[in-house]
Design a protein around this motif. Sequence first.
Motif, PDB file in Angstrom:
ATOM      1  N   UNK A 108       0.796  -1.223   0.000  1.00 36.63           N
ATOM      2  CA  UNK A 108       0.000   0.000   0.000  1.00 36.63           C
ATOM      3  C   UNK A 108       0.829   1.274   0.000  1.00 36.63           C
ATOM      4  N   UNK A 109       2.126   1.177   0.306  1.00 38.52           N
ATOM      5  CA  UNK A 109       2.990   2.359   0.337  1.00 38.52           C
ATOM      6  C   UNK A 109       4.445   1.916   0.355  1.00 38.52           C
ATOM      7  N   UNK A 110       5.356   2.874   0.284  1.00 37.50           N
ATOM      8  CA  UNK A 110       6.795   2.588   0.275  1.00 37.50           C
ATOM      9  C   UNK A 110       7.499   3.491   1.284  1.00 37.50           C
ATOM     10  N   UNK A 111       8.446   2.906   2.027  1.00 38.74           N
ATOM     11  CA  UNK A 111       9.264   3.665   2.962  1.00 38.74           C
ATOM     12  C   UNK A 111      10.700   3.140   2.900  1.00 38.74           C
ATOM     13  N   UNK A 115      20.013   3.545   6.317  1.00 40.91           N
ATOM     14  CA  UNK A 115      20.927   4.479   5.663  1.00 40.91           C
ATOM     15  C   UNK A 115      20.318   5.077   4.401  1.00 40.91           C
ATOM     16  N   UNK A 116      19.494   4.300   3.702  1.00 40.78           N
ATOM     17  CA  UNK A 116      18.852   4.835   2.507  1.00 40.78           C
ATOM     18  C   UNK A 116      17.843   5.911   2.886  1.00 40.78           C
ATOM     19  N   UNK A 117      17.108   5.690   3.957  1.00 31.98           N
ATOM     20  CA  UNK A 117      16.162   6.696   4.447  1.00 31.98           C
ATOM     21  C   UNK A 117      16.901   8.000   4.734  1.00 31.98           C
ATOM     22  N   UNK A 145       7.967   9.381   4.452  1.00 31.91           N
ATOM     23  CA  UNK A 145       9.311   9.877   4.704  1.00 31.91           C
ATOM     24  C   UNK A 145       9.336  11.078   5.631  1.00 31.91           C
ATOM     25  N   UNK A 146      10.542  11.595   5.822  1.00 27.36           N
ATOM     26  CA  UNK A 146      10.758  12.709   6.748  1.00 27.36           C
ATOM     27  C   UNK A 146      10.281  14.022   6.132  1.00 27.36           C
ATOM     28  N   UNK A 147       9.543  14.829   6.875  1.00 28.03           N
ATOM     29  CA  UNK A 147       9.100  16.130   6.356  1.00 28.03           C
ATOM     30  C   UNK A 147      10.283  16.983   5.899  1.00 28.03           C
ATOM     31  N   UNK A 165       6.308  11.658   8.195  1.00 27.47           N
ATOM     32  CA  UNK A 165       6.505  10.716   9.287  1.00 27.47           C
ATOM     33  C   UNK A 165       7.280  11.346  10.442  1.00 27.47           C
ATOM     34  N   UNK A 166       6.921  10.944  11.649  1.00 26.64           N
ATOM     35  CA  UNK A 166       7.678  11.317  12.849  1.00 26.64           C
ATOM     36  C   UNK A 166       8.079  10.037  13.570  1.00 26.64           C
ATOM     37  N   UNK A 167       9.056  10.151  14.469  1.00 25.31           N
ATOM     38  CA  UNK A 167       9.604   8.972  15.129  1.00 25.31           C
ATOM     39  C   UNK A 167       9.374   9.026  16.632  1.00 25.31           C
ATOM     40  N   UNK A 168       8.767   7.964  17.150  1.00 23.08           N
ATOM     41  CA  UNK A 168       8.472   7.887  18.571  1.00 23.08           C
ATOM     42  C   UNK A 168       9.725   7.677  19.403  1.00 23.08           C
ATOM     43  N   UNK A 169      10.657   6.873  18.889  1.00 20.49           N
ATOM     44  CA  UNK A 169      11.779   6.390  19.692  1.00 20.49           C
ATOM     45  C   UNK A 169      13.140   6.895  19.221  1.00 20.49           C
ATOM     46  N   UNK A 170      13.153   7.939  18.392  1.00 22.63           N
ATOM     47  CA  UNK A 170      14.410   8.487  17.923  1.00 22.63           C
ATOM     48  C   UNK A 170      14.531   9.956  18.308  1.00 22.63           C
TER      49      UNK A 170
END
Length: 253
Positions: A108-111, A115-117, A145-147, A165-170
Amino acid sequence: MSVILDLNSDLGEGFGVWQLGDDMALLSIVTSANVACGFHGGDPTIMRRVCAEAISRDVSIGAHVGYRDLAGFGRRAMDIEPDRLADDVLYQLAALDGIARSEGGRVRYVKPHGALYNRTVTDPAQAGAVVAAVSAYDPSLPMLGLPGSQLLRQADEVGLKTVREAFADRGYQSDGSLAKRGSPGALVTDPTMVAKRCVKMATTGQVTAVDGGTVAVRARSLCVHGDTPGAVELARQVRTALQDAGVQLSTFS
């Protein structure tokens, strides 16, 4: 107006007899699953098992594409020609989608992963390669992806749907980028702290950076890494805290 958030996690990242994370437990908590496609982790059996379980639980399946780097878990920076990188992304996306379809679902989507991110945040050539692969395979697939990243900027330019996307644990740097793994504050593992910062991100659009500053974080999807220590309890507390704060959890796809 109520806040709607997707809760995603990186799943299927074991390989052969080696298991990484509790995929089945996390699939009972998240609304979207970023499934490893065999290059940084995962194998056909794991991919099929995770896809089947995700479909049975109505969890959206995303292709978690990465560098061809099993030994480094896709977290080592690599210089790959854009055309070859596009081919690698296309290969991973098609493989996972084929497996998902065999189980009655689809990607349904790609992320991007690891390191590629991080590379596609600032590198226009690498970001363009990922965008080109997704556009060639299925231009209806959203890009997660990242704003402010090159990835989302280029995806938007060619008409792909983009999801911030945002990160809960980073941990976050003051410029909105993620703190480098291994640096102070890069990983946040206390469930109570993570849950509180997720509620803050959801309700105020802000998060405290590792240097104490405030970073604007407006996201539609929130990620809890499946390999973070205590990921299941962490994700469970995040889900409960968000719902208690009136946040509606729903996949974007």
